[in-house]
Scaffold this motif. Sequence first.
Motif, PDB file in Angstrom:
ATOM      1  N   PHE A   1       9.917 -13.813   9.007  1.00 24.26           N
ATOM      2  CA  PHE A   1      10.621 -12.902   8.102  1.00 24.26           C
ATOM      3  C   PHE A   1      10.172 -11.465   8.335  1.00 24.26           C
ATOM      4  CE2 PHE A   1      10.860 -10.405   4.258  1.00 24.26           C
ATOM      5  CZ  PHE A   1      12.159 -10.608   3.834  1.00 24.26           C
ATOM      6  N   ILE A   2       8.863 -11.247   8.385  1.00 32.00           N
ATOM      7  CA  ILE A   2       8.340  -9.894   8.580  1.00 32.00           C
ATOM      8  C   ILE A   2       8.719  -9.357   9.958  1.00 32.00           C
ATOM      9  CG2 ILE A   2       6.186  -8.643   8.983  1.00 32.00           C
ATOM     10  CD1 ILE A   2       6.970  -8.785   6.062  1.00 32.00           C
ATOM     11  N   ASP A   3       8.629 -10.217  10.977  1.00 31.91           N
ATOM     12  CA  ASP A   3       8.974  -9.782  12.336  1.00 31.91           C
ATOM     13  C   ASP A   3      10.435  -9.338  12.433  1.00 31.91           C
ATOM     14  OD1 ASP A   3       6.433 -10.292  13.175  1.00 31.91           O
ATOM     15  OD2 ASP A   3       6.888 -12.248  14.062  1.00 31.91           O
TER      16      ASP A   3
ATOM     17  N   GLY B   1      14.193  -3.162   7.585  1.00 32.38           N
ATOM     18  CA  GLY B   1      13.685  -2.045   6.793  1.00 32.38           C
ATOM     19  C   GLY B   1      12.261  -2.305   6.348  1.00 32.38           C
ATOM     20  N   THR B   2      11.881  -1.740   5.198  1.00 36.75           N
ATOM     21  CA  THR B   2      10.538  -1.975   4.666  1.00 36.75           C
ATOM     22  C   THR B   2      10.570  -3.108   3.650  1.00 36.75           C
ATOM     23  OG1 THR B   2      10.703  -0.501   2.754  1.00 36.75           O
ATOM     24  CG2 THR B   2      10.090   0.498   4.887  1.00 36.75           C
ATOM     25  N   ILE B   3       9.439  -3.743   3.452  1.00 40.22           N
ATOM     26  CA  ILE B   3       9.344  -4.811   2.466  1.00 40.22           C
ATOM     27  C   ILE B   3       9.551  -4.244   1.054  1.00 40.22           C
ATOM     28  CG2 ILE B   3       6.826  -4.650   2.274  1.00 40.22           C
ATOM     29  CD1 ILE B   3       8.991  -7.855   2.048  1.00 40.22           C
ATOM     30  N   GLU B   4       9.136  -3.007   0.830  1.00 46.77           N
ATOM     31  CA  GLU B   4       9.346  -2.386  -0.477  1.00 46.77           C
ATOM     32  C   GLU B   4      10.838  -2.253  -0.776  1.00 46.77           C
ATOM     33  OE1 GLU B   4       7.506   1.422  -0.947  1.00 46.77           O
ATOM     34  OE2 GLU B   4       8.085   1.602  -3.047  1.00 46.77           O
ATOM     35  N   ASP B   5      11.605  -1.776   0.210  1.00 47.89           N
ATOM     36  CA  ASP B   5      13.051  -1.638   0.012  1.00 47.89           C
ATOM     37  C   ASP B   5      13.709  -3.010  -0.167  1.00 47.89           C
ATOM     38  OD1 ASP B   5      12.893   1.075   0.148  1.00 47.89           O
ATOM     39  OD2 ASP B   5      13.451   1.200   2.266  1.00 47.89           O
ATOM     40  N   TYR B   6      13.271  -3.979   0.627  1.00 45.65           N
ATOM     41  CA  TYR B   6      13.872  -5.318   0.531  1.00 45.65           C
ATOM     42  C   TYR B   6      13.670  -5.910  -0.860  1.00 45.65           C
ATOM     43  CZ  TYR B   6      15.046 -10.142   1.548  1.00 45.65           C
ATOM     44  OH  TYR B   6      15.627 -11.396   1.517  1.00 45.65           O
ATOM     45  N   LEU B   7      12.437  -5.862  -1.358  1.00 40.46           N
ATOM     46  CA  LEU B   7      12.143  -6.468  -2.656  1.00 40.46           C
ATOM     47  C   LEU B   7      12.810  -5.718  -3.812  1.00 40.46           C
ATOM     48  CD1 LEU B   7       8.357  -7.353  -2.212  1.00 40.46           C
ATOM     49  CD2 LEU B   7      10.318  -8.889  -2.057  1.00 40.46           C
TER      50      LEU B   7
END
Length: 243
Positions: free
Chosen positions: A183-185, A189-195
């Motif tokens: 998922f991270i790979d 975008g950024t994990i902050e934007d995704y969440l």
Amino acid sequence: MTKKVLLIIVEGQTEQIILEDYLDAHFANSTIRFDVQREDILTKWDAHKRIPNIKNSVVRVIQSYLEKYKFLANDLTAVVHITDADGCFIAPECVKVDENIEHSLFYTEDAILVKTAKRKEQIEQRNDMKAKNAKILIANDHFSINRMKVPYQLFYFSTNLEHVLWDERNEIPTEKIQKADEFIDNLSGTIEDYLSAYLPVSAELPYREKIKKSWSFLMEGCHSLQRGTNVPLLFEMIKTNGQ
């Protein structure tokens, strides 16, 4: 000047995989440290009654970490705790017996399915314990560790982290880490934007209002089984605390 430590208590390694690199890269003024419990503190049952309540349980986790890694309470800038909601706020009648399910427990959009009446009773007891403990921790904004006042905040993934990230609330435990890495790979975008897309409250509200409303939302109906999280507020909390 030595950097202060932001301690993040999580249930499993997948939370660390998802969040650690981003937090390290974007919040360089703090040392980000994860404490992986490999269990759910909010539902841990101490048969010997050596831990009389959930607040003492969290204090013991923090003190154990400080002792293990030779930190002092004064080294901590804050303690963040992330838990899976696991449907703990649903009504007892939403825990249903279904002998045809493949596993002993199965989460759906509006129910927790179990194979037997005995298992239904166990899950209802688990939900009751977890909901009560979550409410205590939500209302608690700090812990006194060795006479030092350390800020504290509880956050959630609902139903669990895997549900929020790749829409699978019944993920096979042995596949979680590999899928988190993938998922991270593959995240564009950024994990902050995704969440942030799964935050159930308006981003325009003040931080304290968002925290309060995000938990109120989770406690309504079957929201603790539905895809959502207030972890985006974790990033805002770190920014507010001097980044």
